[in-house]
Design a protein around this motif. Structure first.
Motif, short mmCIF file in Angstrom:
data_model
loop_
_atom_site.label_atom_id
_atom_site.label_comp_id
_atom_site.label_asym_id
_atom_site.label_seq_id
_atom_site.Cartn_x
_atom_site.Cartn_y
_atom_site.Cartn_z
N MET A 186 49.84 -35.67 72.31
CA MET A 186 49.13 -34.17 72.43
C MET A 186 49.64 -33.28 73.14
O MET A 186 49.77 -31.99 72.66
CB MET A 186 47.69 -34.49 73.16
CG MET A 186 46.77 -35.46 72.30
SD MET A 186 45.32 -35.82 73.09
CE MET A 186 44.52 -34.20 73.02
N ARG A 187 50.37 -33.46 74.30
CA ARG A 187 51.07 -32.33 74.98
C ARG A 187 52.35 -31.84 74.07
O ARG A 187 52.46 -30.48 74.03
CB ARG A 187 51.65 -32.79 76.21
CG ARG A 187 50.70 -33.35 77.27
CD ARG A 187 51.31 -33.52 78.71
NE ARG A 187 50.27 -34.13 79.67
CZ ARG A 187 50.42 -35.49 79.99
NH1 ARG A 187 51.09 -36.38 79.07
NH2 ARG A 187 49.43 -35.80 80.69
N LYS A 188 52.77 -32.77 73.44
CA LYS A 188 54.08 -32.13 72.51
C LYS A 188 53.45 -31.28 71.44
O LYS A 188 54.05 -30.31 71.04
CB LYS A 188 54.74 -33.65 71.87
CG LYS A 188 56.04 -33.08 71.12
CD LYS A 188 56.67 -34.26 70.65
CE LYS A 188 57.74 -34.01 69.76
NZ LYS A 188 58.43 -35.35 69.52
N VAL A 189 52.36 -31.94 70.83
CA VAL A 189 51.46 -30.98 69.84
C VAL A 189 51.24 -29.72 70.18
O VAL A 189 51.61 -28.55 69.60
CB VAL A 189 50.74 -31.70 69.14
CG1 VAL A 189 49.73 -30.81 68.16
CG2 VAL A 189 51.16 -33.00 68.39
N TYR A 190 50.89 -29.68 71.47
CA TYR A 190 50.45 -28.47 72.05
C TYR A 190 51.62 -27.38 72.20
O TYR A 190 51.44 -26.16 72.18
CB TYR A 190 49.55 -28.65 73.30
CG TYR A 190 49.09 -27.53 74.16
CD1 TYR A 190 47.66 -27.03 73.67
CD2 TYR A 190 49.70 -26.95 75.34
CE1 TYR A 190 47.45 -25.77 74.47
CE2 TYR A 190 49.06 -25.88 76.01
CZ TYR A 190 48.23 -25.30 75.58
OH TYR A 190 47.37 -24.31 76.05
N ARG A 191 52.68 -28.06 72.91
CA ARG A 191 53.74 -27.00 73.15
C ARG A 191 54.29 -26.53 71.86
O ARG A 191 54.84 -25.19 71.56
CB ARG A 191 54.80 -28.04 73.81
CG ARG A 191 54.51 -28.28 75.27
CD ARG A 191 55.82 -28.67 76.17
NE ARG A 191 56.30 -29.77 75.69
CZ ARG A 191 55.85 -31.07 75.82
NH1 ARG A 191 55.13 -31.23 76.90
NH2 ARG A 191 56.48 -32.26 75.49
#
Length: 244
Positions: A186-191
């Motif tokens: 999720m953090r990777k998608v957010y970045r």
């Protein structure tokens, strides 16, 4: 097939009044006919299906008039009998009515081995020893239902609570690992989404600047006079002034 009890089952010969005239065994679930003769239920019903007369006196019989003799059944139930496994070594005697209860706990009763694949039948008293040495019992599921597969050496020390707690902790750890993996994704998608958003904003600014340049160029051209226009004005015919 005899409908009554075998005479050899009793510790002493039963009274002749307790015998069935059809099977010559001790009455089992006795039924009295209108003529007062008594027979085993399992004996008299097939007889009457073939012919409608009493086996003893040949009087006509109507099945609706037959009755169960429960008092006689209770008296027979108090007769002393030997265990079904007397020949195997059981010396217990008990009333006929209690015979089934003793049979369910008799150590000489033959029992099927519970191990999958084993077809042996051993006395109940030797069943525990047989299970420990049974070739088909190398690995078995816990009989209490915890789901653990146990070998012969593990059965003595097996504890269902400990096994269930261990399985629960393992499942919790797997769940925690899955949650952390999901958070990282999720953090990777957010970045990535933020990066795309910034790039789109920069692209929008560039397009606005290009639009402003395109709109400003015609106005500047309109304000600049064309070449030769001044000379034309100066070299052209002068306006005539009126004479004074």
């Amino acid at each position: 097939m005899s409908g009554g009890y075998d005479l050899n089952l009793f510790t002493s010969p039963p009274d002749c009044n307790f015998l069935c005239s059809v099977c010559h065994g001790v009455l089992k679930r006795p039924m009295r006919l209108p003529c007062s003769h008594i027979f085993c239920k399992r004996c008299i019903l097939p007889w009457l299906a073939r012919q409608k007369t009493c086996p003893c006196c040949r009087k006509e019989v109507k099945q609706k008039k037959m009755v169960h003799v429960n008092k006689l059944r209770k008296i027979i139930g108090r007769l002393e009998v030997k265990c079904k496994n007397a020949e195997a070594g059981c010396l217990v005697t008990c009333p006929l009515a209690h015979r089934k209860g003793h049979q369910d706990s008799c150590p000489f009763e033959l029992m099927a081995c519970p191990n999958e694949g084993c077809t042996s039948r051993v006395p109940r008293g030797n069943l525990a020893e047989h299970r420990q040495n049974c070739q088909h019992g190398a690995h078995q599921r816990c009989p209490l239902g915890c789901g653990a597969t146990l070998g012969p050496a593990e059965r003595a020390s097996h504890n269902c609570y400990r096994e269930l707690r261990k399985a629960w902790c393992q499942r919790q750890e797997r769940s925690r690992t899955l949650v952390l993996c999901l958070l990282r994704r999720m953090r990777k998608v957010y970045r990535s989404a933020n990066l795309i958003r910034r790039q789109l904003a920069q692209l929008g600014e560039l397009l606005e600047e290009d639009d402003a340049l395109l709109l400003g160029a015609p106005q500047e051209e309109a304000e600049t006079p064309p070449e030769g226009s001044i000379g034309a004005e100066m070299g052209g015919p002068r306006a005539k002034l009126p004479c004074k």
